[in-house]
Scaffold this motif. Structure first.
Motif, PDB file in Angstrom:
ATOM      1  N   VAL A   1       2.632 -10.734  -4.413  1.00  0.00           N
ATOM      2  CA  VAL A   1       1.013  -9.957  -4.584  1.00  0.00           C
ATOM      3  C   VAL A   1       0.842  -9.034  -2.787  1.00  0.00           C
ATOM      4  N   PHE A   2       1.257  -7.920  -3.410  1.00  0.00           N
ATOM      5  CA  PHE A   2       1.945  -6.810  -2.402  1.00  0.00           C
ATOM      6  C   PHE A   2      -0.060  -6.869  -1.626  1.00  0.00           C
ATOM      7  N   ALA A   3      -0.090  -6.060  -0.631  1.00  0.00           N
ATOM      8  CA  ALA A   3      -1.140  -4.969   0.325  1.00  0.00           C
ATOM      9  C   ALA A   3      -0.860  -4.417   1.170  1.00  0.00           C
ATOM     10  N   GLY A   4      -2.196  -3.891   0.830  1.00  0.00           N
ATOM     11  CA  GLY A   4      -1.696  -2.218   2.238  1.00  0.00           C
ATOM     12  C   GLY A   4      -3.166  -1.769   2.117  1.00  0.00           C
ATOM     13  N   GLY A   5      -3.472  -0.580   3.347  1.00  0.00           N
ATOM     14  CA  GLY A   5      -4.912   0.080   3.788  1.00  0.00           C
ATOM     15  C   GLY A   5      -5.522  -0.409   4.540  1.00  0.00           C
ATOM     16  N   ASP A   6      -7.165  -0.150   4.584  1.00  0.00           N
ATOM     17  CA  ASP A   6      -7.952  -0.688   4.616  1.00  0.00           C
ATOM     18  C   ASP A   6      -7.976  -2.930   5.167  1.00  0.00           C
ATOM     19  N   ILE A   7      -7.655  -2.819   3.674  1.00  0.00           N
ATOM     20  CA  ILE A   7      -7.937  -4.449   3.673  1.00  0.00           C
ATOM     21  C   ILE A   7      -6.556  -5.541   4.322  1.00  0.00           C
ATOM     22  N   VAL A   8      -5.926  -4.528   4.673  1.00  0.00           N
ATOM     23  CA  VAL A   8      -5.127  -5.199   6.065  1.00  0.00           C
ATOM     24  C   VAL A   8      -4.915  -4.263   7.285  1.00  0.00           C
ATOM     25  N   ARG A   9      -5.233  -2.851   7.471  1.00  0.00           N
ATOM     26  CA  ARG A   9      -5.834  -2.359   8.369  1.00  0.00           C
ATOM     27  C   ARG A   9      -6.765  -2.399   9.269  1.00  0.00           C
ATOM     28  N   GLY A  10      -7.784  -2.463   8.554  1.00  0.00           N
ATOM     29  CA  GLY A  10      -8.936  -2.549   8.792  1.00  0.00           C
ATOM     30  C   GLY A  10      -9.550  -1.358   9.055  1.00  0.00           C
ATOM     31  N   GLY A  11     -10.484  -0.256   9.670  1.00  0.00           N
ATOM     32  CA  GLY A  11     -10.559   1.133   9.280  1.00  0.00           C
ATOM     33  C   GLY A  11      -9.457   1.570   9.613  1.00  0.00           C
ATOM     34  N   ALA A  12      -8.616   2.360   8.639  1.00  0.00           N
ATOM     35  CA  ALA A  12      -8.195   3.765   8.976  1.00  0.00           C
ATOM     36  C   ALA A  12      -8.110   4.934   8.169  1.00  0.00           C
ATOM     37  N   THR A  13      -6.993   6.088   8.533  1.00  0.00           N
ATOM     38  CA  THR A  13      -7.099   6.495   7.789  1.00  0.00           C
ATOM     39  C   THR A  13      -6.983   7.163   6.716  1.00  0.00           C
ATOM     40  N   VAL A  14      -6.271   7.933   5.273  1.00  0.00           N
ATOM     41  CA  VAL A  14      -6.417   8.401   4.300  1.00  0.00           C
ATOM     42  C   VAL A  14      -4.507   7.811   4.195  1.00  0.00           C
ATOM     43  N   ILE A  15      -4.636   9.033   4.649  1.00  0.00           N
ATOM     44  CA  ILE A  15      -3.120   9.332   4.669  1.00  0.00           C
ATOM     45  C   ILE A  15      -2.012   7.482   5.100  1.00  0.00           C
ATOM     46  N   LEU A  16      -2.521   7.044   6.055  1.00  0.00           N
ATOM     47  CA  LEU A  16      -1.967   6.296   6.786  1.00  0.00           C
ATOM     48  C   LEU A  16      -2.068   4.490   5.429  1.00  0.00           C
ATOM     49  N   ALA A  17      -3.235   4.676   4.132  1.00  0.00           N
ATOM     50  CA  ALA A  17      -3.489   3.861   3.724  1.00  0.00           C
ATOM     51  C   ALA A  17      -2.500   4.554   2.337  1.00  0.00           C
ATOM     52  N   MET A  18      -2.074   6.091   1.989  1.00  0.00           N
ATOM     53  CA  MET A  18      -1.463   6.298   1.525  1.00  0.00           C
ATOM     54  C   MET A  18       0.292   6.265   1.518  1.00  0.00           C
ATOM     55  N   GLY A  19       0.597   5.995   2.574  1.00  0.00           N
ATOM     56  CA  GLY A  19       1.435   5.421   3.368  1.00  0.00           C
ATOM     57  C   GLY A  19       1.516   3.731   2.824  1.00  0.00           C
ATOM     58  N   ASP A  20       0.650   3.275   3.053  1.00  0.00           N
ATOM     59  CA  ASP A  20       0.860   1.872   3.154  1.00  0.00           C
ATOM     60  C   ASP A  20       1.484   2.212   1.370  1.00  0.00           C
ATOM     61  N   GLY A  21       0.662   2.455   0.533  1.00  0.00           N
ATOM     62  CA  GLY A  21       0.898   2.247  -0.832  1.00  0.00           C
ATOM     63  C   GLY A  21       2.525   2.614  -1.536  1.00  0.00           C
ATOM     64  N   LYS A  22       2.738   3.534  -1.164  1.00  0.00           N
ATOM     65  CA  LYS A  22       4.257   3.781  -0.950  1.00  0.00           C
ATOM     66  C   LYS A  22       4.793   3.032  -0.846  1.00  0.00           C
ATOM     67  N   ARG A  23       4.672   3.105  -0.102  1.00  0.00           N
ATOM     68  CA  ARG A  23       6.002   1.641   0.709  1.00  0.00           C
ATOM     69  C   ARG A  23       5.907   0.101   0.266  1.00  0.00           C
ATOM     70  N   ALA A  24       4.624   0.138   0.064  1.00  0.00           N
ATOM     71  CA  ALA A  24       4.567  -1.168  -1.174  1.00  0.00           C
ATOM     72  C   ALA A  24       5.361  -0.797  -2.539  1.00  0.00           C
ATOM     73  N   ALA A  25       4.678   0.078  -3.135  1.00  0.00           N
ATOM     74  CA  ALA A  25       5.371   0.684  -3.864  1.00  0.00           C
ATOM     75  C   ALA A  25       7.180   0.407  -4.203  1.00  0.00           C
ATOM     76  N   ALA A  26       7.619   0.396  -3.291  1.00  0.00           N
ATOM     77  CA  ALA A  26       9.645   0.622  -3.350  1.00  0.00           C
ATOM     78  C   ALA A  26       9.800  -0.504  -2.634  1.00  0.00           C
ATOM     79  N   ALA A  27       8.495  -1.762  -1.712  1.00  0.00           N
ATOM     80  CA  ALA A  27       8.808  -3.304  -2.308  1.00  0.00           C
ATOM     81  C   ALA A  27       9.029  -4.501  -3.344  1.00  0.00           C
ATOM     82  N   ILE A  28       7.712  -3.306  -4.206  1.00  0.00           N
ATOM     83  CA  ILE A  28       6.931  -3.981  -5.622  1.00  0.00           C
ATOM     84  C   ILE A  28       8.250  -3.902  -6.011  1.00  0.00           C
ATOM     85  N   GLY A  29       9.129  -2.814  -6.531  1.00  0.00           N
ATOM     86  CA  GLY A  29      10.286  -2.099  -7.180  1.00  0.00           C
ATOM     87  C   GLY A  29      11.216  -2.871  -6.839  1.00  0.00           C
ATOM     88  N   ASP A  30      11.757  -2.968  -6.037  1.00  0.00           N
ATOM     89  CA  ASP A  30      12.922  -4.124  -5.375  1.00  0.00           C
ATOM     90  C   ASP A  30      12.575  -6.252  -5.773  1.00  0.00           C
TER      91      ASP A  30
END
Lengths: 460, 282
Positions: free
Chosen positions: A426-455
């Motif tokens: 179970v992976f997580a990212g975006g505001d539920i991890v960071r608190g209030g942040a930006t769209v692009i930081l959330a997207m960065g989380d999504g991209k990193r998590a997708a790579a980690a989930i792939g592995d």
């Protein structure tokens, strides 16, 4: 002679402050080509390091400069699931463009404008796009919780890896904060619809009206899917803790924006969701959400739409462009001012914001100068609507139903470097991890998590 | 899309609808609610889940048509669809065996009370249910509640059914009687009724639970519209409630916030072809 950085056309301020049309009008083909040719094609790609999703910036710009738009689209979309969104709402001035070598002596290449140009061109020329070969199906499935920027990005990446992806969204429509939070004049809803449609074409399934933690639990998702990515966004508003917060006419930013953006209150004659409109509207806060609220209030007819912020304009976290646009649209900036109470009429309506003048002292933990109250500086700012845009806390709905999920003291999900939570798979990212942040930081989380989930799925 | 399986008129403007929503039916616990949106462009409305059948995959909703939006919902015929049903939301009712319990329902609040009474009965409580309304045609679920309760008392303001007066009448009598005084009271209905019940039980310190229905937009812990002052804290009905300790709730504040859109409601009711509406689904 160096070519100057391109200027994007905008709707005139007096016209746009009365409607919800998009403010930035985009570049013409000639403008885009000229701007793309300003890129120096640096070998060390400094700009890429500034991008949270690592877009191959020189490469997509090079293809554009060579008038090969289909190739440019392919490069851009390969790295970024939501380029038309990022081209509009990313703070490029503090990310990619801040590191642009052109910026050392002059003005940075307008990377954000070019990204938007290429992404918009793609939407209008579906027949000219290069078809990526469909990935071989891996037979693995992933559940994505939340259809906002982090979830959409992760879903796109995972689908491209060949996994079967289902997004569960709590609201009745897609996009998360992109739809309920960001107003149409910054990000038209059709842009979100089209970006979502691209994901659907990749085979991503989206199920709305499913609240993970309530309708289904994380455990149920684990039983049904090989991995889970939690990106359910921000939660309840942080209250101001001053008297009068429950008066009629006091909104939290999320309520105000959701009414107008998602439910179309005040924008459509026949919207069945109402909104309180008043001549004087005071918005408390200095971030992008505060700017979105105050500019929305102005469009709903407020004669005095005010930002009330306890520091000065230089400390404001909002994007420079948002501040500039707000000022052009007639928004008043009441700086170095902190609210101490919300005052009301006898029948319970907001009548004014009681404020105190502040001065800036020495820097605090955030590195910004700490505001200190000026004794005897109280004054009342007349206001019929007050909007609290100081921030949000973690949403407890999902985390409250998953006792195995480690949280920090603010209720945000704790993850390791791979983006994995205390529950394996179970992976997580975006505001539920960071608190209030930006769209692009959330997207960065999504991209990193997708790579980690792939592995993770390869190992599994 | 969620299919309406049946739609029955229980009393004037009060409908009982059974809707197919298998996931909600399976997850639902007493005290919880759903957010529903009839169609594109309609508002999101919170409705308590009156009952659920996990096996059949259905939920039962009791809907009072008091404004344009709820009227359109109850006009949905069996076989037609509701576009969005999301839930179950809110915390489940804390159910235990208190011993003697009084359940008080006013108007459509009686429908919200019904699942609580059912759960309390299953937990072995000795239940007196008091339901009231303006007149006999507003008294609903009397047979169903009588079957679950040890005693069912009915009050109407015009004496057309049961005792003349308000639900607080029989409750006050029970509180004054050492042999009948309850260990816990549940009250669901109009805000003034819940306030009156809270005032009655406060002196004796009898645990009193009310189910609130403030203005809500998303219902999923995001917008903060449903905030209520509970003791010294601001609580959010969608995630912290909808049930709260009645002795701590600021009922006057809640009642006042419910009038936020009264002007829009009036516009709505006066227009023949009403398009702009807002009602508090209560």
């Amino acid at each position: 002679m160096a070519i100057e950085r391109v200027r994007m056309a905008e709707l005139p301020a007096d016209e746009r402050s009365r409607n919800f049309e998009e403010v930035n009008l985009g570049l013409s083909a000639d403008q885009a080509l000229d701007e793309a040719r300003r890129c120096l094609q640096c070998k060390n790609r400094a700009c890429v390091a500034g991008c949270p999703v690592g877009v191959s910036i020189p490469e997509f710009i090079d293809a554009l400069a060579n008038d090969d738009l289909p190739r440019s689209v392919q490069i851009l979309r390969g790295d970024n699931a939501l380029p038309a969104v990022c081209g509009r709402v990313c703070p490029q001035e503090t990310q990619c463009e801040a590191l642009c070598v052109r910026g050392i002596k002059g003005e940075a290449v307008a990377i954000g404008f070019l990204e938007r140009y290429v992404a918009d061109w793609a939407m209008h020329h579906p027949d000219r796009l290069l078809r990526d070969q469909a990935p071989a199906a891996t037979g693995k499935s992933v559940a994505v919780v939340g259809c906002g920027p982090a979830g959409l990005t992760a879903a796109g990446e995972l689908a491209r890896q060949g996994h079967a992806v289902t997004i569960f969204e709590a609201l009745h429509d897609t996009g998360g904060v992109l739809r309920y939070g960001i107003p149409e004049f910054r990000l038209p809803k059709e842009i979100i619809d089209q970006e979502v449609a691209i994901l659907s074409d990749l085979g991503v399934t989206i199920e709305c009206n499913v609240i993970i933690g309530k309708t289904l639990t994380i455990k149920e998702l684990q039983n049904e899917f090989d991995a889970v990515f939690i990106a359910n966004g921000a939660g309840l508003p942080t209250m101001l803790g001053i008297a009068g917060e429950n008066l009629k006419g006091v909104y939290a930013a999320n309520e105000f924006l959701t009414r107008v953006n998602l439910m179309e209150a005040g924008r459509r004659e026949d919207s069945s969701t109402p909104i309180i409109k008043r001549r004087e509207v005071a918005v408390i806060g200095g971030g992008n959400t505060a700017m979105d609220c105050v500019r929305t209030a102005r469009r709903l007819g407020a004669e005095r739409a005010m930002i009330v912020y306890r520091r000065s304009e230089t400390e404001m976290p909002a994007r420079v462009e948002e501040i500039k646009h707000a000022k052009e649209e007639g928004v008043e900036f009441v700086m170095l001012t902190a609210p101490t109470a919300i005052l009301g009429t006898e029948d319970g309506w907001v009548s004014a914001l009681r404020c105190q003048k502040m001065e800036l002292g020495p820097p605090d933990d955030s590195g910004r100068r700490r505001p200190q109250p000026l004794a005897g500086s109280d004054f009342d700012l007349p206001a019929g609507v007050v909007i609290n845009a100081v921030g949000t806390s973690a949403n407890p709905l999902l985390t409250g139903s998953a006792p195995d999920l480690d949280l920090n003291k603010w209720g945000n999900i704790v993850i390791n470097e791979q983006g994995e939570t205390s529950i394996p798979g179970v992976f997580a990212g975006g505001d539920i991890v960071r608190g209030g942040a930006t769209v692009i930081l959330a997207m960065g989380d999504g991209k990193r998590a997708a790579a980690a989930i792939g592995d993770y799925l390869k190992r599994k | 899309m969620f299919e309406v399986l049946s739609n029955e008129l229980l009393a004037e403007n009060l409908h009982k609808m059974v809707v197919s929503a298998p996931r909600v039916a399976r997850a639902r616990k007493p005290g919880q609610f759903v957010m529903i949106r009839l169609a594109q462009g309609e508002e999101r409305i919170p409705l308590t889940i009156g009952d659920a059948d996990a096996e059949a995959g259905t939920i039962t909703l009791f809907i009072q048509a008091i404004g344009a939006s709820t009227r359109r919902i109850v006009d949905t015929k069996a076989g037609a669809f509701i576009r969005d049903v999301a839930g179950p939301l809110g915390k489940e009712t804390h159910i235990t065996n208190w011993g003697r319990v009084v359940c008080v329902g006013g108007g459509v609040g009686t429908a919200v009370l019904y699942p609580l009474v059912k759960a309390l009965a299953q937990a072995g409580n000795q239940i007196t249910t008091i339901i009231g309304g303006r007149s006999s045609q507003y008294i609903i679920l009397a047979d169903e509640l009588a079957a679950l309760s040890d005693t069912l008392l009915i009050t109407t303001e015009d004496a057309s059914l049961g005792t003349k007066g308000f639900v607080t009448g029989p409750l006050a009598e029970m509180l004054a009687d050492p042999l009948r005084v309850p260990q816990a009271v549940f009250a669901v209905g109009p805000v003034p009724m819940m306030k009156a019940v809270a005032e009655l039980t406060r002196k004796q310190g009898i645990e009193t639970i009310v189910s609130l229905n403030p203005i809500m937009i998303d219902g999923t812990g995001m917008c903060g519209g449903c905030r209520v002052q509970v003791g010294s804290e601001i609580k959010f009905a969608c995630v912290d409630g909808p049930e709260f300790d009645a002795h701590l709730v600021d009922f006057d504040g809640l009642n006042d916030r419910l009038t936020s859109y009264r002007k829009e409601e009036a516009v709505c009711r006066s227009a023949a072809e009403c398009k702009i509406g807002r009602e508090v689904a209560k």
